[in-house]
Design an enzyme around this catalytic site. Structure first.
Site, mmCIF file in Angstrom:
data_model
loop_
_atom_site.group_PDB
_atom_site.id
_atom_site.type_symbol
_atom_site.label_atom_id
_atom_site.label_comp_id
_atom_site.label_asym_id
_atom_site.label_seq_id
_atom_site.Cartn_x
_atom_site.Cartn_y
_atom_site.Cartn_z
ATOM 1 N N THR A 12 0.754 -1.376 0.179
ATOM 2 C CA THR A 12 -0.001 0.342 -0.084
ATOM 3 C C THR A 12 0.581 1.280 -0.003
ATOM 4 O O THR A 12 0.469 2.312 -0.492
ATOM 5 C CB THR A 12 -0.997 0.114 1.216
ATOM 6 N N THR A 88 1.710 -4.178 4.375
ATOM 7 C CA THR A 88 1.563 -4.656 5.995
ATOM 8 C C THR A 88 0.886 -5.771 6.196
ATOM 9 O O THR A 88 1.114 -6.527 7.410
ATOM 10 C CB THR A 88 0.532 -3.480 6.627
#
Length: 323
Positions: A12, A88
């Site tokens: 991301t 993540t």
């Protein structure tokens, strides 16, 4: 200024929101590379684009590739620290993989973002700058692989993603961060006291991870054994217990010399052999099940996978886990 290598792997932190679909997607270029001037205020930066994968696409193969890049940089240049940008979802597993396989005291920091580059409140550049600051800090030396997110510094062994979307998602349950990042500086208040390392050249084994639940049946364990896995990690109940229905399956795995490691599915406390009833932890220990004290299921899987792949390992299996 410290010489810091920034290794980009995707996630991301390097994505953006598509204007038409609203989906978070990868682009033709990594938006973080445009932030080099900000990074150069804190360190002498050299960037490497290892790959550009969403973190669910990361496997131990990519983790091994990152390890090899780091070792090549250490051997060939006067590098004083590393920062790895990473998605993540699997960041904690990559961090722990590197912590177990890189024998160096040079700071190695992983960071990521919960909001993509063009979202309001994007945290990617800020976390990247924080990670560079930590990698440049003298006190980061010798503390193993660290994760820096949201002004906090966590160890690779203890950190985990606790929220699907909150920017403060990365926490170390029952341990807490070992340091903080403030505007004036980087502050460490804890130091890890133990670190295991393994010699790893290739990933040659397969380890399964199964979550134990009420009424679980042994056929799942039999499928794992028949599929040719080399080890199994079970996220057990409470302090380290399982339903009696799967005990025969565990016995069969051990009989086939497939190691079984037990952790707790609770994120606080440690798995330990306490209960003596059928399926209780004491009974499992007597059968040959190994207890991974204080590790999550995904971390125990990484450790077992690495240990089984270490062809030079002379330590007994029982010494890999616990304190």
């Amino acid at each position: 200024m410290k010489k810091i290598v920034v290794i980009h792997t995707g996630g991301t932190i390097s994505m953006h929101v598509h204007s038409e679909s609203g989906a978070v997607v990868t682009g033709d270029s990594n938006p973080l590379t445009a932030e080099i001037d900000k990074l150069m205020e804190y360190a002498d930066i050299h960037e490497i684009e290892a790959f550009n994968f969403p973190s669910p696409h990361i496997t131990p193969k990519e983790m091994l590739a990152i390890k090899e890049i780091i070792e090549q940089q250490i051997a060939g240049k006067e590098v004083e620290g590393f920062v790895i940008t990473h998605g993540t979802d699997t960041l904690e597993e990559t961090a722990y993989f590197l912590d177990l396989t890189i024998k160096s005291d040079i700071p190695i920091i992983l960071t990521g973002a919960m909001r993509s580059s063009n979202e309001i409140g994007s945290d990617g550049v800020y976390n990247l700058l924080s990670a560079v600051r930590v990698a440049s800090a003298p006190d980061a030396f010798g503390k193993g692989v660290l994760v820096v997110m949201n002004d906090e510094i966590h160890t690779a062994q203890n950190v985990t993603k606790t929220s699907t979307s909150n920017v403060s998602t990365f926490q170390s349950p029952q341990y807490g961060p070992i340091g903080l990042i403030t505007k004036p500086g980087v502050h460490f208040h804890h130091t890890p006291i133990r670190r295991d390392t393994f010699e790893l050249k290739t990933i040659s084994k397969r380890v399964a991870l199964l979550k134990v639940y009420a009424g679980m049946e042994e056929d799942l364990l039999m499928h794992v054994a028949n599929a040719g896995y080399d080890g199994v990690v079970l996220e057990g109940l409470g302090q380290g217990n399982v339903p009696p229905s799967i005990v025969p399956g565990i016995q069969q795995l051990i009989k086939q010399h497939i190691p079984v490691v037990l952790v707790s599915r609770c994120y606080n406390g440690i798995a330990q052999p306490v209960y003596g009833y059928e399926g209780g932890g004491k009974m499992l220990e007597d059968m040959g099940v190994l207890f991974a004290h204080g590790l999550s299921g995904q971390k125990a899987r990484i450790k077992l996978l690495i240990g089984l792949s270490d062809v030079h390992l002379v330590r007994p299996l029982s010494s890999w886990f616990g304190y």
